[in-house]
Design a protein around this motif. Sequence first.
Motif, PDB file in Angstrom:
ATOM      1  N   ARG A  42      50.323  25.361 -40.806  1.00  0.00           N
ATOM      2  CA  ARG A  42      50.997  26.093 -39.733  1.00  0.00           C
ATOM      3  C   ARG A  42      51.711  27.338 -40.249  1.00  0.00           C
ATOM      4  O   ARG A  42      51.730  28.373 -39.580  1.00  0.00           O
ATOM      5  N   ALA A  43      52.290  27.265 -41.443  1.00  0.00           N
ATOM      6  CA  ALA A  43      52.974  28.431 -42.006  1.00  0.00           C
ATOM      7  C   ALA A  43      51.969  29.543 -42.316  1.00  0.00           C
ATOM      8  O   ALA A  43      52.256  30.728 -42.109  1.00  0.00           O
ATOM      9  N   THR A 101      51.029  31.148 -38.795  1.00  0.00           N
ATOM     10  CA  THR A 101      52.031  32.025 -38.193  1.00  0.00           C
ATOM     11  C   THR A 101      52.199  33.314 -38.986  1.00  0.00           C
ATOM     12  O   THR A 101      52.348  34.396 -38.393  1.00  0.00           O
ATOM     13  N   SER A 110      57.117  28.945 -38.421  1.00  0.00           N
ATOM     14  CA  SER A 110      56.451  27.721 -37.983  1.00  0.00           C
ATOM     15  C   SER A 110      57.484  26.616 -37.795  1.00  0.00           C
ATOM     16  O   SER A 110      58.646  26.753 -38.192  1.00  0.00           O
ATOM     17  N   THR A 168      57.855  21.982 -37.303  1.00  0.00           N
ATOM     18  CA  THR A 168      57.223  20.665 -37.267  1.00  0.00           C
ATOM     19  C   THR A 168      57.931  19.731 -36.292  1.00  0.00           C
ATOM     20  O   THR A 168      57.629  18.550 -36.256  1.00  0.00           O
ATOM     21  N   LEU A 192      53.544  23.524 -33.775  1.00  0.00           N
ATOM     22  CA  LEU A 192      53.119  24.552 -34.718  1.00  0.00           C
ATOM     23  C   LEU A 192      54.181  25.637 -34.884  1.00  0.00           C
ATOM     24  O   LEU A 192      54.457  26.088 -35.983  1.00  0.00           O
ATOM     25  N   ALA A 193      54.764  26.085 -33.775  1.00  0.00           N
ATOM     26  CA  ALA A 193      55.736  27.180 -33.811  1.00  0.00           C
ATOM     27  C   ALA A 193      56.463  27.200 -32.474  1.00  0.00           C
ATOM     28  O   ALA A 193      56.363  26.251 -31.688  1.00  0.00           O
TER      29      ALA A 193
END
Length: 492
Positions: A295-296, A299, A308, A310, A458-459
């Motif tokens: 995810r990082a 983004t 991002s 969690t 995710l974000a």
Amino acid sequence: MSLPRFLSVAPRVSSLVLALGLAACSAKPDSGPVVVSAIGEAPALADAAKGPLDPAARVLLDATAQGLVRFDASGQIEPGIAERWSVIDNGTSYIFRLREGEWPDGRTVTAAEVVKLLRHQLASTSRNVLAPFLTAIDEIVEMTPEVIEIRLKRPRPDLLKLFAQPELAVFRIAPPGGSGPYRIVAQRGDVVRLRPAFDPSRAADDDSAEPPADATVKLIGERAAKAIARFEAQLSTAVLGGSFADWPIVLETRIAPINRRFDPAAGLFGMAITRREGVLSDPANRAAIARSIDRAGFTSAISPEWASTTQLLPDQLDSAAAPALAAWTQPLAPGEPTPRARIYAWRAANPGDIHLKVALPAGPGATILYGYVAGALLSLGIVPERVAADAPADLRLIDEVAPYDSARWYVARACQPCSGAALLAIEAARDADSPRLRSQQIAAADAALASDVAFIPLARPLRWSLVSIQLKAWTANPRAWHPLNHLRSDTN
């Protein structure tokens, strides 16, 4: 004037960019009416009780039909049809006094009509997206021709924020229209021309005079590439409704950083587990997928400033506990199977290829997201397939701004579906008769969703606008909502 560099991203708009670019050579962006592109379909007045509204339709509805209250430029509550209100009986009664207003045909807006139209939006058959979050309303009644009361079964502190949404604008079905702040004076294709509505409470002696050019607004509904091209060619003063899906197009233009604006939007951005069959029937497998998504990396590929996350809840809000963290967010314990080993063990017991459909919107940003999700699935031996945002799918992106500041909205939207424990807690929070019990049930639902891995955060939603420096009243806000009547300080 050279062509914008994002033609490689959106080659089909090349002819439009050329035409707009040539015309812009003589444009005077600091004079004349406001021209706003809303990313979406052609603007059309629509009944929110029939289902979700297109983004451009929301902008048009908010401009032509106000609710009891509205949002101002900063996302705060201001008067709409109601000039003032009071809250009594421990928050279970909201009394609104209506100001003088007119329908497009000149008839006076009455409390009886407002009550009828609001009941229509909240009826049991309504498909209004906000109706599930207004079940605390017991009844809406006319007290006098100028006063209505909304009676609640239980207190709801965020009620006004829901009533400020375009979906609860007081909209007359036939003939369609509302009480302002604008009137439609012309519509052709995807372009609507608006002028300020006659306001009986503020009328000047010469109320029939044509408003100055700067008071009119031209609203255009169009896809992102065309809207961005129009703005870069200096033929519009704002682009509203931008999301992560379209942001990479902006990066390929020469639009100055001062014109690129972001909202601190609060809401959900992540993958909902929409079909619990096969490999997705096991929470451990869902956790393996959640852990595997970079995810990082995603983004930062869209914007280095986009963080991002969690966790489901952005903050504690009205939950009794801090946001729950799922076990998959923690490092693997010694001896714990890796995500790949877990999925391969499941395949050994369930022979055959694993295919998952991933529902995403169109746009280059969504293509980048698919790359990261598909990469994670492939690393686990799962074959991904991208499908349209509204198509049947196993994983579906939820990218929504929260309409109000309650953790219950987050847990309810993330449950698509979720475990029985989470669903029971969500329903108990809805029906709770005290803030304390409600907050406890919200915390229980958040924890159950994290344990169940029903949603993969995710974000936070990425929302952007393109804004001319002449629109000095534009203000970033958590609602990511920018009413047309609050874009300029002289048109409020």
